[in-house]
Scaffold this motif. Sequence first.
Motif, PDB file in Angstrom:
ATOM      1  N   VAL A  63       1.160  -0.145 -13.651  1.00 57.59           N
ATOM      2  CA  VAL A  63       2.019   0.214 -12.531  1.00 57.59           C
ATOM      3  C   VAL A  63       3.244   0.926 -13.112  1.00 57.59           C
ATOM      4  O   VAL A  63       4.024   0.328 -13.846  1.00 57.59           O
ATOM      5  CB  VAL A  63       2.446  -1.032 -11.728  1.00 57.59           C
ATOM      6  CG1 VAL A  63       3.463  -0.649 -10.656  1.00 57.59           C
ATOM      7  CG2 VAL A  63       1.236  -1.698 -11.094  1.00 57.59           C
ATOM      8  N   GLN A  64       3.378   2.193 -12.804  1.00 54.25           N
ATOM      9  CA  GLN A  64       4.442   2.999 -13.389  1.00 54.25           C
ATOM     10  C   GLN A  64       5.815   2.617 -12.837  1.00 54.25           C
ATOM     11  O   GLN A  64       5.960   2.303 -11.662  1.00 54.25           O
ATOM     12  CB  GLN A  64       4.177   4.484 -13.127  1.00 54.25           C
ATOM     13  CG  GLN A  64       2.858   4.986 -13.698  1.00 54.25           C
ATOM     14  CD  GLN A  64       2.780   4.828 -15.204  1.00 54.25           C
ATOM     15  OE1 GLN A  64       3.752   5.085 -15.917  1.00 54.25           O
ATOM     16  NE2 GLN A  64       1.626   4.396 -15.692  1.00 54.25           N
ATOM     17  N   THR A  87       0.535   1.573  -3.378  1.00 52.07           N
ATOM     18  CA  THR A  87       0.677   1.173  -4.784  1.00 52.07           C
ATOM     19  C   THR A  87      -0.277   0.035  -5.124  1.00 52.07           C
ATOM     20  O   THR A  87      -0.961   0.074  -6.155  1.00 52.07           O
ATOM     21  CB  THR A  87       2.122   0.742  -5.081  1.00 52.07           C
ATOM     22  OG1 THR A  87       3.023   1.770  -4.646  1.00 52.07           O
ATOM     23  CG2 THR A  87       2.330   0.492  -6.564  1.00 52.07           C
ATOM     24  N   TYR A 124       6.113   6.773  -3.993  1.00 53.41           N
ATOM     25  CA  TYR A 124       5.104   5.724  -3.860  1.00 53.41           C
ATOM     26  C   TYR A 124       4.920   5.254  -2.428  1.00 53.41           C
ATOM     27  O   TYR A 124       4.047   4.416  -2.157  1.00 53.41           O
ATOM     28  CB  TYR A 124       5.491   4.516  -4.729  1.00 53.41           C
ATOM     29  CG  TYR A 124       6.948   4.139  -4.631  1.00 53.41           C
ATOM     30  CD1 TYR A 124       7.459   3.480  -3.516  1.00 53.41           C
ATOM     31  CD2 TYR A 124       7.827   4.468  -5.659  1.00 53.41           C
ATOM     32  CE1 TYR A 124       8.794   3.147  -3.421  1.00 53.41           C
ATOM     33  CE2 TYR A 124       9.176   4.134  -5.571  1.00 53.41           C
ATOM     34  CZ  TYR A 124       9.651   3.473  -4.454  1.00 53.41           C
ATOM     35  OH  TYR A 124      10.988   3.155  -4.368  1.00 53.41           O
ATOM     36  N   PRO A 160       9.250   3.534 -11.359  1.00 52.97           N
ATOM     37  CA  PRO A 160       9.716   4.721 -10.627  1.00 52.97           C
ATOM     38  C   PRO A 160      10.952   5.329 -11.285  1.00 52.97           C
ATOM     39  O   PRO A 160      11.779   4.625 -11.864  1.00 52.97           O
ATOM     40  CB  PRO A 160      10.058   4.150  -9.243  1.00 52.97           C
ATOM     41  CG  PRO A 160      10.399   2.717  -9.500  1.00 52.97           C
ATOM     42  CD  PRO A 160       9.507   2.278 -10.632  1.00 52.97           C
ATOM     43  N   ASP A 182       6.220  -1.104   0.038  1.00 58.51           N
ATOM     44  CA  ASP A 182       5.976   0.342  -0.038  1.00 58.51           C
ATOM     45  C   ASP A 182       5.377   0.880   1.253  1.00 58.51           C
ATOM     46  O   ASP A 182       5.495   2.067   1.540  1.00 58.51           O
ATOM     47  CB  ASP A 182       5.041   0.663  -1.208  1.00 58.51           C
ATOM     48  CG  ASP A 182       5.744   0.516  -2.550  1.00 58.51           C
ATOM     49  OD1 ASP A 182       6.968   0.239  -2.565  1.00 58.51           O
ATOM     50  OD2 ASP A 182       5.073   0.690  -3.595  1.00 58.51           O
ATOM     51  N   SER A 190      -9.001   0.740  -9.284  1.00 59.33           N
ATOM     52  CA  SER A 190      -7.540   0.818  -9.285  1.00 59.33           C
ATOM     53  C   SER A 190      -6.918   0.286 -10.575  1.00 59.33           C
ATOM     54  O   SER A 190      -5.695   0.231 -10.697  1.00 59.33           O
ATOM     55  CB  SER A 190      -6.980   0.018  -8.098  1.00 59.33           C
ATOM     56  OG  SER A 190      -7.197  -1.379  -8.277  1.00 59.33           O
ATOM     57  N   GLU A 223      11.268   8.410  -3.474  1.00 58.17           N
ATOM     58  CA  GLU A 223      10.282   7.331  -3.432  1.00 58.17           C
ATOM     59  C   GLU A 223       8.872   7.889  -3.178  1.00 58.17           C
ATOM     60  O   GLU A 223       8.331   7.757  -2.087  1.00 58.17           O
ATOM     61  CB  GLU A 223      10.647   6.328  -2.342  1.00 58.17           C
ATOM     62  CG  GLU A 223      11.975   5.616  -2.561  1.00 58.17           C
ATOM     63  CD  GLU A 223      12.208   4.541  -1.530  1.00 58.17           C
ATOM     64  OE1 GLU A 223      11.999   3.359  -1.833  1.00 58.17           O
ATOM     65  OE2 GLU A 223      12.586   4.901  -0.392  1.00 58.17           O
ATOM     66  N   GLN A 275       3.945   4.789   1.536  1.00 57.48           N
ATOM     67  CA  GLN A 275       2.794   5.058   2.376  1.00 57.48           C
ATOM     68  C   GLN A 275       3.185   6.082   3.439  1.00 57.48           C
ATOM     69  O   GLN A 275       4.151   5.910   4.167  1.00 57.48           O
ATOM     70  CB  GLN A 275       2.319   3.761   3.048  1.00 57.48           C
ATOM     71  CG  GLN A 275       1.245   3.933   4.110  1.00 57.48           C
ATOM     72  CD  GLN A 275      -0.116   4.226   3.509  1.00 57.48           C
ATOM     73  OE1 GLN A 275      -0.344   3.993   2.341  1.00 57.48           O
ATOM     74  NE2 GLN A 275      -1.029   4.738   4.311  1.00 57.48           N
ATOM     75  N   ARG A 333      -2.436  -3.283 -12.414  1.00 55.66           N
ATOM     76  CA  ARG A 333      -3.487  -3.673 -11.463  1.00 55.66           C
ATOM     77  C   ARG A 333      -4.739  -4.017 -12.262  1.00 55.66           C
ATOM     78  O   ARG A 333      -5.161  -3.245 -13.127  1.00 55.66           O
ATOM     79  CB  ARG A 333      -3.782  -2.529 -10.488  1.00 55.66           C
ATOM     80  CG  ARG A 333      -2.630  -2.193  -9.548  1.00 55.66           C
ATOM     81  CD  ARG A 333      -2.970  -0.967  -8.697  1.00 55.66           C
ATOM     82  NE  ARG A 333      -3.059   0.220  -9.545  1.00 55.66           N
ATOM     83  CZ  ARG A 333      -2.050   1.052  -9.781  1.00 55.66           C
ATOM     84  NH1 ARG A 333      -0.864   0.816  -9.226  1.00 55.66           N
ATOM     85  NH2 ARG A 333      -2.215   2.101 -10.555  1.00 55.66           N
ATOM     86  N   ARG A 351       9.083  -4.649  -3.580  1.00 54.61           N
ATOM     87  CA  ARG A 351       9.784  -3.803  -4.538  1.00 54.61           C
ATOM     88  C   ARG A 351      11.298  -3.984  -4.372  1.00 54.61           C
ATOM     89  O   ARG A 351      11.818  -4.000  -3.247  1.00 54.61           O
ATOM     90  CB  ARG A 351       9.424  -2.327  -4.326  1.00 54.61           C
ATOM     91  CG  ARG A 351       9.997  -1.425  -5.422  1.00 54.61           C
ATOM     92  CD  ARG A 351       9.689   0.035  -5.136  1.00 54.61           C
ATOM     93  NE  ARG A 351       8.272   0.342  -5.123  1.00 54.61           N
ATOM     94  CZ  ARG A 351       7.563   0.650  -6.200  1.00 54.61           C
ATOM     95  NH1 ARG A 351       8.137   0.656  -7.400  1.00 54.61           N
ATOM     96  NH2 ARG A 351       6.275   0.944  -6.093  1.00 54.61           N
ATOM     97  N   THR A 383       0.847  -1.190   0.000  1.00 51.20           N
ATOM     98  CA  THR A 383       0.000   0.000   0.000  1.00 51.20           C
ATOM     99  C   THR A 383       0.890   1.251   0.000  1.00 51.20           C
ATOM    100  O   THR A 383       1.919   1.267   0.668  1.00 51.20           O
ATOM    101  CB  THR A 383      -0.894   0.003   1.249  1.00 51.20           C
ATOM    102  OG1 THR A 383      -1.671  -1.198   1.279  1.00 51.20           O
ATOM    103  CG2 THR A 383      -1.833   1.180   1.261  1.00 51.20           C
TER     104      THR A 383
END
Length: 242
Positions: free
Chosen positions: A191-192, A56, A123, A194, A149, A187, A121, A125, A181, A94, A54
């Motif tokens: 997923v990009q 992401t 992405y 980074p 994440d 959602s 970063e 939380q 996703r 990740r 989360t």
Amino acid sequence: MSGGTEGGAGGRGRTTGSVLSGLTVAVGCVLFLGGFLWAALVYRPYTVPTDSMTPTIGAGARVLAERVDGSEIRRGDIVIFQDSVWGDLPMVKRVVGVGGDKVSCCTREGRLTVNGTPVDEPYLQGDGPASPVGFTAAVPPGRLFLLGDHRGDSLDSRGHLTDGDRGAVPRSAVSARVDARAWPLGSIGMVQRPTGFSALPGGTSEPGPLRLLTLAVITGAVLVLGGAAYGPIARRKGRTHG
């Protein structure tokens, strides 16, 4: 004589249209079915069981992961892997470090560093530091250092730092790289990759062929529907003119 000529021209027109319609449907079927078959070979679905990734990827989310060899993995990739030291089930994390890297956290600004370079970063939380617990790890050759994440609620390489391999898993443990996703509906999306790791040696990986496959399936569906609709439309026009 003239009536026969007009009828022949109309017949040829209808025949040409029917042929083109058939070709359109055939091409559409190839694209539609081919896209699905290719996707089934290249991608695998996976349900993320926890909220360690989360925001992401949330708990219970369904993702599509490209089947790749561990040698293709780069920093920043979200991977699916299975390692007996970590447990019996596949996990998703990740990659923040590869063999030869020194991964450390945190700087005074609360950022993760790789080989002394602070990594952006976005992405993560929350707005706190990149890790609530400081650490430093040298990643052995052929291995990957993995973090979630949601660093405040993720069992990852930080929890295995005292293992012989300093919390890193072998590249061979990786079976797939997350590309998109697929569920829940709100959602859905790619997923990009980074950009924070792009300046480091090796850069980041390129997205898989999912966009191309999706385009092939959509285009195929449109062609099939369009080609199939030609017959009823042509017959209706014929009755109208008659």
